[in-house]
Design a protein around this motif. Sequence first.
Motif, PDB file in Angstrom:
ATOM      1  N   GLU A  63       0.815  -1.211   0.000  1.00 30.58           N
ATOM      2  CA  GLU A  63       0.000   0.000   0.000  1.00 30.58           C
ATOM      3  C   GLU A  63       0.851   1.265   0.000  1.00 30.58           C
ATOM      4  N   SER A  64       2.091   1.172   0.413  1.00 31.75           N
ATOM      5  CA  SER A  64       2.955   2.352   0.437  1.00 31.75           C
ATOM      6  C   SER A  64       3.835   2.453  -0.808  1.00 31.75           C
ATOM      7  N   ASP A  65       3.849   1.397  -1.618  1.00 33.84           N
ATOM      8  CA  ASP A  65       4.702   1.369  -2.806  1.00 33.84           C
ATOM      9  C   ASP A  65       3.899   1.834  -4.023  1.00 33.84           C
ATOM     10  N   SER A  66       4.219   3.006  -4.532  1.00 33.69           N
ATOM     11  CA  SER A  66       3.495   3.563  -5.679  1.00 33.69           C
ATOM     12  C   SER A  66       4.283   3.449  -6.981  1.00 33.69           C
ATOM     13  N   LYS A  67       5.438   2.807  -6.954  1.00 31.66           N
ATOM     14  CA  LYS A  67       6.245   2.684  -8.165  1.00 31.66           C
ATOM     15  C   LYS A  67       5.542   1.787  -9.184  1.00 31.66           C
ATOM     16  N   PRO A  68       5.643   2.135 -10.485  1.00 32.46           N
ATOM     17  CA  PRO A  68       5.015   1.289 -11.509  1.00 32.46           C
ATOM     18  C   PRO A  68       5.691  -0.082 -11.580  1.00 32.46           C
ATOM     19  N   VAL A  69       4.909  -1.090 -11.929  1.00 32.97           N
ATOM     20  CA  VAL A  69       5.415  -2.455 -12.020  1.00 32.97           C
ATOM     21  C   VAL A  69       5.896  -2.734 -13.439  1.00 32.97           C
ATOM     22  N   GLU A  70       7.030  -3.387 -13.553  1.00 35.19           N
ATOM     23  CA  GLU A  70       7.560  -3.728 -14.872  1.00 35.19           C
ATOM     24  C   GLU A  70       6.874  -4.996 -15.391  1.00 35.19           C
ATOM     25  N   LEU A  71       6.236  -4.865 -16.556  1.00 35.47           N
ATOM     26  CA  LEU A  71       5.523  -5.987 -17.158  1.00 35.47           C
ATOM     27  C   LEU A  71       6.323  -6.541 -18.331  1.00 35.47           C
ATOM     28  N   CYS A  72       6.164  -7.834 -18.583  1.00 35.44           N
ATOM     29  CA  CYS A  72       6.865  -8.459 -19.694  1.00 35.44           C
ATOM     30  C   CYS A  72       5.938  -9.469 -20.365  1.00 35.44           C
ATOM     31  N   LYS A  73       6.341  -9.969 -21.520  1.00 39.72           N
ATOM     32  CA  LYS A  73       5.565 -10.982 -22.233  1.00 39.72           C
ATOM     33  C   LYS A  73       5.776 -12.324 -21.543  1.00 39.72           C
ATOM     34  N   LEU A  74       4.670 -12.943 -21.123  1.00 39.20           N
ATOM     35  CA  LEU A  74       4.747 -14.154 -20.307  1.00 39.20           C
ATOM     36  C   LEU A  74       3.920 -15.270 -20.926  1.00 39.20           C
ATOM     37  N   ASP A  75       4.528 -16.434 -21.055  1.00 42.00           N
ATOM     38  CA  ASP A  75       3.821 -17.624 -21.528  1.00 42.00           C
ATOM     39  C   ASP A  75       2.979 -18.149 -20.366  1.00 42.00           C
ATOM     40  N   LEU A  76       1.678 -17.911 -20.434  1.00 39.56           N
ATOM     41  CA  LEU A  76       0.804 -18.215 -19.310  1.00 39.56           C
ATOM     42  C   LEU A  76       0.652 -19.721 -19.090  1.00 39.56           C
ATOM     43  N   VAL A  77       0.578 -20.488 -20.155  1.00 42.86           N
ATOM     44  CA  VAL A  77       0.440 -21.943 -20.028  1.00 42.86           C
ATOM     45  C   VAL A  77       1.656 -22.532 -19.329  1.00 42.86           C
ATOM     46  N   ASP A  78       2.825 -22.097 -19.752  1.00 45.26           N
ATOM     47  CA  ASP A  78       4.066 -22.583 -19.129  1.00 45.26           C
ATOM     48  C   ASP A  78       4.138 -22.147 -17.671  1.00 45.26           C
ATOM     49  N   PHE A  79       3.775 -20.891 -17.395  1.00 50.29           N
ATOM     50  CA  PHE A  79       3.824 -20.373 -16.030  1.00 50.29           C
ATOM     51  C   PHE A  79       2.947 -21.199 -15.097  1.00 50.29           C
ATOM     52  N   LEU A  80       1.702 -21.441 -15.489  1.00 56.15           N
ATOM     53  CA  LEU A  80       0.775 -22.171 -14.629  1.00 56.15           C
ATOM     54  C   LEU A  80       1.167 -23.641 -14.488  1.00 56.15           C
ATOM     55  N   SER A  81       1.725 -24.220 -15.546  1.00 54.83           N
ATOM     56  CA  SER A  81       2.171 -25.618 -15.468  1.00 54.83           C
ATOM     57  C   SER A  81       3.282 -25.766 -14.441  1.00 54.83           C
ATOM     58  N   VAL A  82       4.235 -24.846 -14.484  1.00 56.81           N
ATOM     59  CA  VAL A  82       5.332 -24.867 -13.518  1.00 56.81           C
ATOM     60  C   VAL A  82       4.804 -24.620 -12.105  1.00 56.81           C
ATOM     61  N   PHE A  83       3.855 -23.699 -11.980  1.00 57.33           N
ATOM     62  CA  PHE A  83       3.296 -23.377 -10.668  1.00 57.33           C
ATOM     63  C   PHE A  83       2.636 -24.611 -10.041  1.00 57.33           C
ATOM     64  N   ILE A  84       1.858 -25.345 -10.817  1.00 50.71           N
ATOM     65  CA  ILE A  84       1.188 -26.543 -10.291  1.00 50.71           C
ATOM     66  C   ILE A  84       2.215 -27.598  -9.892  1.00 50.71           C
ATOM     67  N   LEU A  85       3.256 -27.767 -10.700  1.00 46.46           N
ATOM     68  CA  LEU A  85       4.308 -28.749 -10.379  1.00 46.46           C
ATOM     69  C   LEU A  85       5.013 -28.377  -9.074  1.00 46.46           C
ATOM     70  N   GLU A  86       5.264 -27.093  -8.879  1.00 44.55           N
ATOM     71  CA  GLU A  86       5.954 -26.649  -7.672  1.00 44.55           C
ATOM     72  C   GLU A  86       5.110 -26.857  -6.418  1.00 44.55           C
ATOM     73  N   ASN A  87       3.783 -26.872  -6.583  1.00 45.52           N
ATOM     74  CA  ASN A  87       2.888 -27.036  -5.442  1.00 45.52           C
ATOM     75  C   ASN A  87       2.252 -28.427  -5.390  1.00 45.52           C
ATOM     76  N   GLU A  88       2.775 -29.345  -6.183  1.00 47.86           N
ATOM     77  CA  GLU A  88       2.191 -30.684  -6.269  1.00 47.86           C
ATOM     78  C   GLU A  88       2.189 -31.395  -4.917  1.00 47.86           C
ATOM     79  N   THR A  89       3.270 -31.271  -4.174  1.00 45.15           N
ATOM     80  CA  THR A  89       3.356 -31.952  -2.875  1.00 45.15           C
ATOM     81  C   THR A  89       2.273 -31.470  -1.922  1.00 45.15           C
TER      82      THR A  89
END
Length: 306
Positions: A146-172
Amino acid sequence: MVKDIIIVLLALISLWLLIRLVIIKKGMREVRKELIKTKDDNYNRQVRVTLIDKDIQLLATEINNNIDYQKSLKLETQRSRRQLEQSISDIAHDLRTPLTVVKGNLQMLENESLSDKGRGYLDISRRKADTLKDMVDEFFELSVLESDSKPVELCKLDLVDFLSVFILENETLIREKNLTPKITFPEKTVYVKANRDILNRVFGNLITNILKYAVDDFELSIVDPGAMDNNKEVIVKLGNRIKAGEAIDTDHIFDRTYRADKARSAGSAGLGLYIAKLLMEKQKGDITAEVDGDRLVFDIKLPADL
């Protein structure tokens, strides 16, 4: 003769009233335009009128006095909010050190010879210490966000790959809760504009909510952008079945410290979804929720990068 004089006087009075009315209407239009300009300038200017009309001038003066008062209230509110955020941050930071010491001592006690009763007390203390640490971390993260007003740096992200990795990391963790993930991703690659670290924190908060409250399974899917009328955004759906009779207020689920069931939320500050909402807004996205039958479904919306 008298009749003619009366007619002339009435005509003059009517003319004077007409002129007066025109002046007042012109003055009101000028005040309205000035108010619009003042609003567009974030109330950093005052209303100015050029008409020589005492009543209009008095109206403009009162409006300006009101603007000054509202500005002072706004500044005071902002100052109080900053002080509160700083206080929360300071308290959370100060609590972290003794909590770390407590957790370390509890871990040391695990290696000591304890009775079954003592071991039970130790387990309870360790769980409560972990819970308290999670709550302190939530408050600290919130104060930073809430105190950080700096803009966030956005980039092109492969959403399918991101979510696949996320599920694998939380599989346990998912397996430990005996949950069955039902995943539906498009065959083609889907790109979004996002910040990988922030998006990982968003889904981290959402999966924590899933692990706490999901029944049997949860669903994760990406809505095919090609099937949507508006291809400027990509929607990720994350949903889980909820307990029968459980009431969830989706209009307030992202409010601070919202709890559908206060009893079940023991051990949480209730800030996870509120923080997820803030994080999505920081990367020009959004998150909403709805109850569909016996399922709670989150729609995570991200700008598409076609």
